[in-house]
Scaffold this motif. Structure first.
Motif, PDB file in Angstrom:
ATOM      1  N   TRP A  45      44.503  44.236  33.652  1.00  0.00           N
ATOM      2  CA  TRP A  45      43.087  43.914  33.923  1.00  0.00           C
ATOM      3  C   TRP A  45      42.197  44.498  32.830  1.00  0.00           C
ATOM      4  O   TRP A  45      41.317  43.820  32.285  1.00  0.00           O
ATOM      5  N   CYS A  49      35.634  41.224  41.434  1.00  0.00           N
ATOM      6  CA  CYS A  49      36.060  41.835  40.167  1.00  0.00           C
ATOM      7  C   CYS A  49      34.876  42.600  39.598  1.00  0.00           C
ATOM      8  O   CYS A  49      33.756  42.093  39.560  1.00  0.00           O
ATOM      9  N   CYS A  78      33.521  40.504  36.414  1.00  0.00           N
ATOM     10  CA  CYS A  78      32.915  39.158  36.486  1.00  0.00           C
ATOM     11  C   CYS A  78      32.475  38.758  37.893  1.00  0.00           C
ATOM     12  O   CYS A  78      31.931  37.667  38.072  1.00  0.00           O
ATOM     13  N   CYS A  95      42.521  39.014  38.178  1.00  0.00           N
ATOM     14  CA  CYS A  95      41.299  38.200  38.198  1.00  0.00           C
ATOM     15  C   CYS A  95      41.561  36.964  37.353  1.00  0.00           C
ATOM     16  O   CYS A  95      41.923  37.080  36.187  1.00  0.00           O
ATOM     17  N   GLN A 113      39.438  34.824  36.348  1.00  0.00           N
ATOM     18  CA  GLN A 113      38.336  34.510  35.451  1.00  0.00           C
ATOM     19  C   GLN A 113      38.420  35.293  34.140  1.00  0.00           C
ATOM     20  O   GLN A 113      38.259  34.717  33.071  1.00  0.00           O
ATOM     21  N   CYS A 114      38.676  36.591  34.243  1.00  0.00           N
ATOM     22  CA  CYS A 114      38.566  37.376  33.010  1.00  0.00           C
ATOM     23  C   CYS A 114      39.896  37.925  32.493  1.00  0.00           C
ATOM     24  O   CYS A 114      39.909  38.780  31.630  1.00  0.00           O
TER      25      CYS A 114
HETATM   26 ZN   LIG Z   1      37.034  39.225  36.553  1.00  0.00          ZN
END
Ligand SMILES: [Zn+2]
Length: 281
Positions: free
Chosen positions: A186, A255, A258, A276, A278-279
């Motif tokens: 992460w 998260c 984001c 996550c 998205q990121c």
């Molecule tokens: Zn994220």
């Protein structure tokens, strides 16, 4: 659940506490913890009593306590074991499996909640200790070996596997488990299923830096005292994730980078990853 940073904190505390001391008494409450090092409890008692502690080392999550006579006391706390300091007069609790007291005061208790402990401990000749403990001699220990980012890059290129499985494979990396592998990925913004050999130079550097930052932050969060309290594991007995964790154990929560909900995805039988979408790319 102790991973590399928590065991390193334990090692440092033990080093301050027991180096130079001599073992006075040994009480083994549970016979199974002496395997595979010994056949019976008296074998461990005899091997430890009277020995002087010379150094406290660690490889992955296994502690190696060097004694005089070229012997090493191996402590593998297993999945759920914990180690704490007590006064010499403190009686062992129901979950205490080993009590070792020292001549100049103090004792160490090795404990684990539950019926069938995963703790394993014994005394072996120093030169055989790594092998006896089942620690892969080729596995990279990110703290102990302190690789450069270029060495780490070569290691990733040679590993050939999805990042999450490479980071948690004890034959490749010593001491990273489910918690910090997710945290490192992460922090680096890299997906768990990215092939380790496919990373760009920039991504290798990001993963390398993330690994160092996450481990240092985890060592701070683990606390640093064997006095009365044990080193805090990242996940407590109730399965509650510690505050310093950003993804592990946080499925459904936003998260912190984001705000999209953290996902929990099954990778294979018994192996999950928190991430996550998205990121992490
Ligand atoms: Zn994220």
């Amino acid at each position: 659940m102790l991973e590399l940073p928590e065991v390193e904190v334990l090692r440092r505390d033990l080093e301050k506490e027991i180096v130079g001391k001599r073992v006075k008494d040994v009480i083994v409450q549970t016979a199974s913890i002496v395997r595979p090092f010994h056949r019976t409890r008296p074998e461990l008692v005899k091997a430890l009593e009277g020995r002087k502690v010379e150094a406290v080392r660690r490889r992955g999550t296994v502690l190696f306590i060097d004694l005089d006579e070229d012997l090493t006391w191996v402590i593998d706390a297993g999945d759920e074991g914990s180690l704490h300091r007590e006064t010499a007069s403190e009686q062992p609790g129901a979950d205490t499996h080993l009590v070792v007291t020292f001549t100049i005061g103090g004792a160490i208790h090795l404990s684990e909640v539950g019926g069938d402990p995963s703790i394993s401990t014994g005394v072996v000749p120093t030169e055989e200790a790594l092998e006896a403990a089942g620690v892969s001699p080729d596995a990279l220990d990110p703290l102990d070996d302190n690789p450069t980012w270029m060495e780490f890059g070569r290691f990733l290129a040679d590993a050939h596997g999805p990042l999450k499985l490479v980071l948690t494979d004890p034959a490749r990396i010593a001491g990273l488990g489910p918690v910090y592998s997710d945290e490192i990925l992460w922090e680096a913004g890299l997906r768990h299923d990215r092939a380790s050999a496919s990373l760009s130079t920039q991504e290798i550097r990001r993963l390398y830096r993330a690994m160092q930052e996450v481990l240092v932050a985890a060592m701070k969060a683990a606390g640093s005292s064997l006095d009365e309290v044990e080193v805090d594991a990242a996940i407590d007995d109730e399965g509650e994730a510690a505050e310093h964790l950003r993804v592990f154990g946080r499925a459904g929560l936003p998260c912190s980078r984001c705000r999209k909900p953290i996902l929990r995805t099954r990778i294979k039988k018994g192996v999950y990853t928190y991430h996550c979408d998205q990121c992490m790319i």
